[in-house]
Design an enzyme around this catalytic site. Structure first.
Site, PDB file in Angstrom:
ATOM      1  N   SER A 143      10.143  23.037  10.540  1.00 53.96           N
ATOM      2  CA  SER A 143      10.757  23.841  11.600  1.00 53.96           C
ATOM      3  C   SER A 143      12.265  23.778  11.468  1.00 53.96           C
ATOM      4  CB  SER A 143      10.344  23.311  12.977  1.00 53.96           C
ATOM      5  OG  SER A 143      11.103  23.923  14.003  1.00 53.96           O
ATOM      6  N   TYR A 157       8.944  18.019  20.950  1.00 53.52           N
ATOM      7  CA  TYR A 157       8.495  18.829  19.812  1.00 53.52           C
ATOM      8  C   TYR A 157       9.500  18.743  18.665  1.00 53.52           C
ATOM      9  CZ  TYR A 157       7.349  22.962  17.038  1.00 53.52           C
ATOM     10  OH  TYR A 157       7.045  23.808  16.004  1.00 53.52           O
TER      11      TYR A 157
END
Length: 298
Positions: A143, A157
């Site tokens: 990510s 996250y």
């Protein structure tokens, strides 16, 4: 060359899109998911229909990345069917949204389990087969949040994805001499086309969360989400992540890219990652282990 590919977390989002793209490219693809006979039974039927309608070899396999027994059984099934496994796409993950303080330690541990420890379970089941073959590919869906500009209220996250990326980097060198390649895909924040934001988890401590949502940080969560969505170009397509993964798998052995960026919003992650990856290369050269930067031809 036709490859046998396992994609984790493939019931929806990047995982399902990637499984479909890989199958269309001519590979034997296993879209892994949990509860194939329960809540995901309809997903299994949809995958079977897609495979039949498009004349591709896309299958499902029961595999819960949170269960070592389930992971082992899922990998064994793929090997039993094909006699080999060539590519593992580490895609399974989950997002949460809310003030960092309002999540319990148990929630952090659970999110780390889903996004990081799951890859270790899959690797421990799959790598003995790949090492024995002397050839393989690990694709890690990271990510841009691990290095790019990050908005507030996504801390658990972001921390988990950063941990997963760091694990991928270390694994890359430790499997290279076994003839196993590593490619790390870095998607940006796609607010549509996946279920990340729609299905994101919430803090368990709602009283603590309310202190942030009603106090001096009132309105910040809405502004963060709206801001992210506004940064995303109107034509941003989550399917581009699947296209990138299919291109990696289709590339010749030894020529696959170490990192690929799919970040329509350009949040700065690419710039920062390039510096870190350069430092990694220089370190390996300085300690005489530069051969670990490329997979060995066995």
């Amino acid at each position: 060359m036709k490859q046998v590919v396992l994609v984790t977390g493939a019931s929806s989002g990047f995982g399902l899109l990637s499984a479909q793209a890989l199958a269309k490219a001519g590979h034997v693809v296993y879209a892994s998911m949990r509860e194939t006979k329960g809540r995901n039974a309809t997903k299994v039927a949809e995958v079977e229909a897609y495979s039949k309608d498009n004349g591709v070899d896309l299958r499902t396999v029961e595999l819960d990345v949170l269960s070592e027994a389930s992971v082992n059984a899922g990998i064994d099934k793929v090997i039993a069917d094909n006699g080999r496994l060539d590519v593992v796409v580490h895609n399974a993950g989950h997002m949460v949204f809310g003030p960092a303080e309002a999540f319990t330690p148990e929630q952090y541990a659970e999110l780390y389990d889903i996004n990081v420890l799951s890859t270790q379970r899959v690797n421990r089941a799959a790598l003995p087969h790949l090492r024995k073959q002397g050839r393989g590919l690990l694709v890690w869906v990271s990510s841009s949040s691990a290095r790019g500009g990050t908005p507030p209220f996504l801390a658990p996250y972001f921390a988990a994805k950063a941990g997963m990326d760091s694990l991928a980097v270390s694994y890359a060198a430790e499997v290279a001499r076994w003839g196993i390649e590593t490619s790390i895909v870095v998607p940006g924040a796609f607010t549509k086309g996946t279920n990340h934001f729609a299905h994101s988890g919430a803090p368990a401590d709602q009283e603590r969360a309310t202190e942030y949502l009603e106090g001096p940080y009132k309105g910040v969560s809405e502004q963060a989400l709206h801001g992210l969505a506004a940064l995303e170009p109107a034509d941003a397509d989550a399917g581009e992540v699947a296209v990138a993964i299919a291109a990696i798998v289709d590339a010749p052995f030894g020529k696959r890219p170490y990192r690929v960026y799919v970040d329509p919003s350009q949040d700065g992650a690419e710039e920062v990652f390039r510096v870190g990856d350069r430092m990694r290369r220089e370190m390996f050269q300085n300690i005489g282990l530069q051969d670990l930067l490329k997979p060995r031809v066995n």
